[in-house]
Design an enzyme around this catalytic site. Structure first.
Site, PDB file in Angstrom:
ATOM      1  N   LYS A 173       0.832  -1.223   0.000  1.00  0.00           N
ATOM      2  CA  LYS A 173       0.000   0.000   0.000  1.00  0.00           C
ATOM      3  C   LYS A 173       0.857   1.260   0.000  1.00  0.00           C
ATOM      4  O   LYS A 173       0.630   2.191  -0.757  1.00  0.00           O
ATOM      5  CB  LYS A 173      -0.918   0.045   1.239  1.00  0.00           C
ATOM      6  CG  LYS A 173      -1.763  -1.183   1.459  1.00  0.00           C
ATOM      7  CD  LYS A 173      -2.688  -1.011   2.656  1.00  0.00           C
ATOM      8  CE  LYS A 173      -2.004  -0.778   3.990  1.00  0.00           C
ATOM      9  NZ  LYS A 173      -1.216  -1.918   4.505  1.00  0.00           N
ATOM     10  N   ARG A 191      -8.489   1.185  10.146  1.00  0.00           N
ATOM     11  CA  ARG A 191      -8.083  -0.197  10.440  1.00  0.00           C
ATOM     12  C   ARG A 191      -9.122  -0.898  11.298  1.00  0.00           C
ATOM     13  O   ARG A 191      -8.934  -2.086  11.619  1.00  0.00           O
ATOM     14  CB  ARG A 191      -6.738  -0.201  11.172  1.00  0.00           C
ATOM     15  CG  ARG A 191      -5.514  -0.369  10.253  1.00  0.00           C
ATOM     16  CD  ARG A 191      -4.282  -0.179  11.081  1.00  0.00           C
ATOM     17  NE  ARG A 191      -3.143  -0.943  10.693  1.00  0.00           N
ATOM     18  CZ  ARG A 191      -2.084  -0.425  10.051  1.00  0.00           C
ATOM     19  NH1 ARG A 191      -2.070   0.830   9.693  1.00  0.00           N
ATOM     20  NH2 ARG A 191      -1.045  -1.184   9.773  1.00  0.00           N
ATOM     21  N   ARG A 203      12.089  -6.681   4.206  1.00  0.00           N
ATOM     22  CA  ARG A 203      11.968  -5.250   3.900  1.00  0.00           C
ATOM     23  C   ARG A 203      13.030  -4.430   4.625  1.00  0.00           C
ATOM     24  O   ARG A 203      13.307  -4.640   5.800  1.00  0.00           O
ATOM     25  CB  ARG A 203      10.569  -4.776   4.324  1.00  0.00           C
ATOM     26  CG  ARG A 203      10.330  -3.313   4.073  1.00  0.00           C
ATOM     27  CD  ARG A 203       8.869  -3.011   4.016  1.00  0.00           C
ATOM     28  NE  ARG A 203       8.218  -3.017   5.326  1.00  0.00           N
ATOM     29  CZ  ARG A 203       6.953  -2.672   5.515  1.00  0.00           C
ATOM     30  NH1 ARG A 203       6.191  -2.328   4.487  1.00  0.00           N
ATOM     31  NH2 ARG A 203       6.426  -2.692   6.724  1.00  0.00           N
ATOM     32  N   ARG A 256      12.771  -2.071  10.147  1.00  0.00           N
ATOM     33  CA  ARG A 256      11.836  -1.620  11.189  1.00  0.00           C
ATOM     34  C   ARG A 256      11.750  -2.670  12.282  1.00  0.00           C
ATOM     35  O   ARG A 256      11.708  -3.860  11.992  1.00  0.00           O
ATOM     36  CB  ARG A 256      10.442  -1.417  10.575  1.00  0.00           C
ATOM     37  CG  ARG A 256      10.209  -0.044  10.033  1.00  0.00           C
ATOM     38  CD  ARG A 256       8.940   0.045   9.208  1.00  0.00           C
ATOM     39  NE  ARG A 256       7.730  -0.444   9.864  1.00  0.00           N
ATOM     40  CZ  ARG A 256       6.511  -0.307   9.330  1.00  0.00           C
ATOM     41  NH1 ARG A 256       6.356   0.290   8.160  1.00  0.00           N
ATOM     42  NH2 ARG A 256       5.450  -0.769   9.950  1.00  0.00           N
ATOM     43  N   ARG A 287       1.202  -8.603  13.834  1.00  0.00           N
ATOM     44  CA  ARG A 287       0.573  -7.596  12.965  1.00  0.00           C
ATOM     45  C   ARG A 287      -0.378  -8.255  11.966  1.00  0.00           C
ATOM     46  O   ARG A 287      -1.452  -7.734  11.688  1.00  0.00           O
ATOM     47  CB  ARG A 287       1.654  -6.803  12.229  1.00  0.00           C
ATOM     48  CG  ARG A 287       2.412  -5.869  13.162  1.00  0.00           C
ATOM     49  CD  ARG A 287       3.681  -5.359  12.531  1.00  0.00           C
ATOM     50  NE  ARG A 287       3.436  -4.439  11.442  1.00  0.00           N
ATOM     51  CZ  ARG A 287       4.289  -4.258  10.421  1.00  0.00           C
ATOM     52  NH1 ARG A 287       5.411  -4.932  10.362  1.00  0.00           N
ATOM     53  NH2 ARG A 287       3.996  -3.393   9.480  1.00  0.00           N
TER      54      ARG A 287
END
Ligand code: AMP
Length: 222
Positions: free
Chosen positions: A24, A100, A136, A169, A180
């Site tokens: 996204k 969310r 990532r 992260r 998550r």
């Protein structure tokens, strides 16, 4: 709470919905660069910035973000309310990471100055999400995203664009990834039904290349 009655000249909100790692943010950033009428707003980026600066919001959000849990709705609704107030002259805002929960979606529906026109659902399998999140890396300076396997930088650990140091992260590590994804399934996935009922939902096959997805979104959002 945001209040009722939608104005004619309200800001068009386009929601990017999907699990963490579905692409996204990457797509929202690209769209905002390619089209000056589009502004990208990421609640995750905003919270990370607040945590870095240790603002009141950052202090409140820190523990939730680190654990991969959702920051309480009241806090997030106040955050989006003040951000959208600042963006009221804008044509289109792409919302990345908000709403969310159903409570957050309902708060958006009640805004007099904005209207959610379309919701793009970035559909991707659990195994690919885990693969994407764990590999990532982000530039610590300009936030440019990379992936250790699928999109590595030219020089290991260094951003191609600005030379900044690449970091992982904390919430892209180990168990927090699974938390998550579980939080997405239990609290956010229900929004597919919520927006599907009002015919605003468009499903995007998020397993394709970033270029193909960008071209498709750019056509939709012309
Ligand atoms: P993201 O960068 O969108 O993956 O968001 C990172 C983290 O910020 C999430 O795991 C949550 O802890 C928090 N967060 C971002 N957006 C929201 C939201 N709309 N509601 C609650 N928490 C959020």
């Amino acid at each position: 709470m945001l209040s009722c009655a939608v104005a004619e000249d309200s800001v068009r909100l386009v929601v990017f919905l999907g699990a963490p790692g579905s692409g996204k943010g990457t797509q929202a950033k690209r769209l905002a660069i390619s089209n000056p009428k589009i502004v990208h707003f990421s609640t995750g980026d905003s919270l990370r910035e607040a945590i870095k600066k240790a603002t009141l919001l950052g202090i409140e959000a820190k523990a939730y973000v680190e654990r991969g849990q959702l920051v309480p709705d009241g806090t997030m609704i106040r955050l989006i309310e003040s951000e959208l107030e600042a963006l009221k002259q804008v044509d289109t805002v792409v919302l990345d990471g908000f709403p969310r929960t159903v409570a957050q979606a309902e708060a958006l529906e009640q805004s007099p100055t904005t209207r959610v026109t379309k919701v793009y659902y970035f559909k991707l399998s659990h195994s690919i999400l885990v693969e994407r999140l764990s590999g990532r890396r982000l530039c610590s300076n300009c936030s440019e995203p990379y992936h250790v396997q699928f999109f590595p930088p030219k020089v290991a650990g260094q951003c191609d664009k600005c030379g900044g140091k690449l970091i992982q992260r904390n919430d892209d590590k180990g168990d927090v990834i699974e938390t998550r994804l579980a939080v997405y399934e239990s609290q956010t996935a229900t929004l597919l039904e919520y927006y599907g009922q009002s015919n605003r939902l468009i499903t995007i096959d998020a397993s394709r290349t970033p270029e193909t997805i960008h071209d498709e979104l750019a056509r939709w959002l012309m």
